[in-house]
Scaffold this active site. Sequence first.
Site, PDB file in Angstrom:
ATOM      1  N   LYS A 118       2.392  28.421 -20.187  1.00  0.00           N
ATOM      2  CA  LYS A 118       1.039  28.257 -19.633  1.00  0.00           C
ATOM      3  C   LYS A 118       0.315  29.580 -19.493  1.00  0.00           C
ATOM      4  CE  LYS A 118       0.981  23.844 -17.294  1.00  0.00           C
ATOM      5  NZ  LYS A 118       0.696  23.138 -16.049  1.00  0.00           N
ATOM      6  N   LYS A 201       5.350  18.068 -27.385  1.00  0.00           N
ATOM      7  CA  LYS A 201       5.295  17.066 -26.315  1.00  0.00           C
ATOM      8  C   LYS A 201       3.913  16.421 -26.243  1.00  0.00           C
ATOM      9  CE  LYS A 201       4.767  18.361 -22.084  1.00  0.00           C
ATOM     10  NZ  LYS A 201       4.761  18.862 -20.721  1.00  0.00           N
ATOM     11  N   LYS A 204      -1.614  15.929 -21.791  1.00  0.00           N
ATOM     12  CA  LYS A 204      -3.036  15.711 -21.507  1.00  0.00           C
ATOM     13  C   LYS A 204      -3.872  16.917 -21.922  1.00  0.00           C
ATOM     14  CE  LYS A 204      -1.407  15.950 -16.816  1.00  0.00           C
ATOM     15  NZ  LYS A 204      -1.123  15.084 -15.709  1.00  0.00           N
TER      16      LYS A 204
END
Length: 342
Positions: A118, A201, A204
Amino acid sequence: MAETKFTPRVFSGIQPSGGLTLGNYLGAIKRFVDMQGPEFETIYCMVDLHAITVWQDPAALTRNTRELCAGFIAAGIDPEQSILFNQSQVPEHAQLGWIFNCVARMGWMQRMTQWKDKAGKNQQNASLGLFAYPSLMAADILIYHATHVPVGEDQKQHLELTRDIAIKFNNDFGVDFFPITEPVIEGAATRVMSLRDGTKKMSKSDPSDMSRINMTDDADAIALKIRKARTDPDPLPDTLEGLEDRPEARNLVNIYAALADISPEQVIAEHAGQQFGTFKPSLADLAVAKLSPISTEMARLMDDPAEIDRILARGAARAREIAAPILRQTYEIAGMVGAVSA
Ligand code: TYM
């Protein structure tokens, strides 16, 4: 540690940082529903304090939190049986999170793959909250002395860290206070992959909406996304081993299995030799049959946001009844005046 010392209690959380995906549903919510019952006390949380570790538009955060709550209920979480609430209404999470910031080590945090993914190349510009995220997550779990945490595969490392934090706290203070939590990573869909790339994966945050099924997608959108899902030209094999180097095919088989509540082996047994031109429409029908009632119910619940807010407030009050004494005892162990009696 004696397992019997702790009430069998499930905790898990989902970030209200965008819409719910099929990955969240199959990897998490559906399994949360399965764990409701006499065996466990179940506590489920919309982790809004985690969501703001990356920028969230305030109005969108409010809406996403309510929509997530609607998703939990529509999927089968009973807010009477389970405790359902948003994290920021229970300040004990952040308070225990601070204690754990002082227990966890910098090196532990730096090893977290989610932090590396991230924060990316620009770690200097990531928020301090994003770095400390796993210690707040440990606090979410341990403020309830939760014994079992159902999650998808991507949270495994964070749960190992939760165990490390509990062990270090217990050792540092010479107590047997926090349980060593069991991760529950089970079923056919612990890692639902992108429909566009079977090695990534389903998420969203993927820029392509075609890569995921959103829990708010209508029947046409679900069918279209499955029809367009990337696959290879071969038919389905007659054993699971035959899917080893076929990540996209394996993903669709896993999704089918999880939606139908059967094993991937059974899916293969029923569909061996089928081309995707045949298998995909069956999967689309199954997905629409299972997901449409949930999205319809979510939309209905979203028509009454005041009722959702009442459910969350009531859940938070119940959560605090468990969390407050555990925080007080933690402060007492750490020697905080006010918690320690003279
Ligand atoms: P989050 O919000 O990213 O995801 C919520 C849950 O959904 C699972 N999940 C998936 N499972 C299978 N396939 C996928 N493609 C997929 N995508 C998401 C996740 O594994 C997770 O179980 N850090 C957590 C939230 C959290 C938490 C906690 C969880 C905060 N505190 C305490 C458990 C206990 C997170 O970001 O999940």
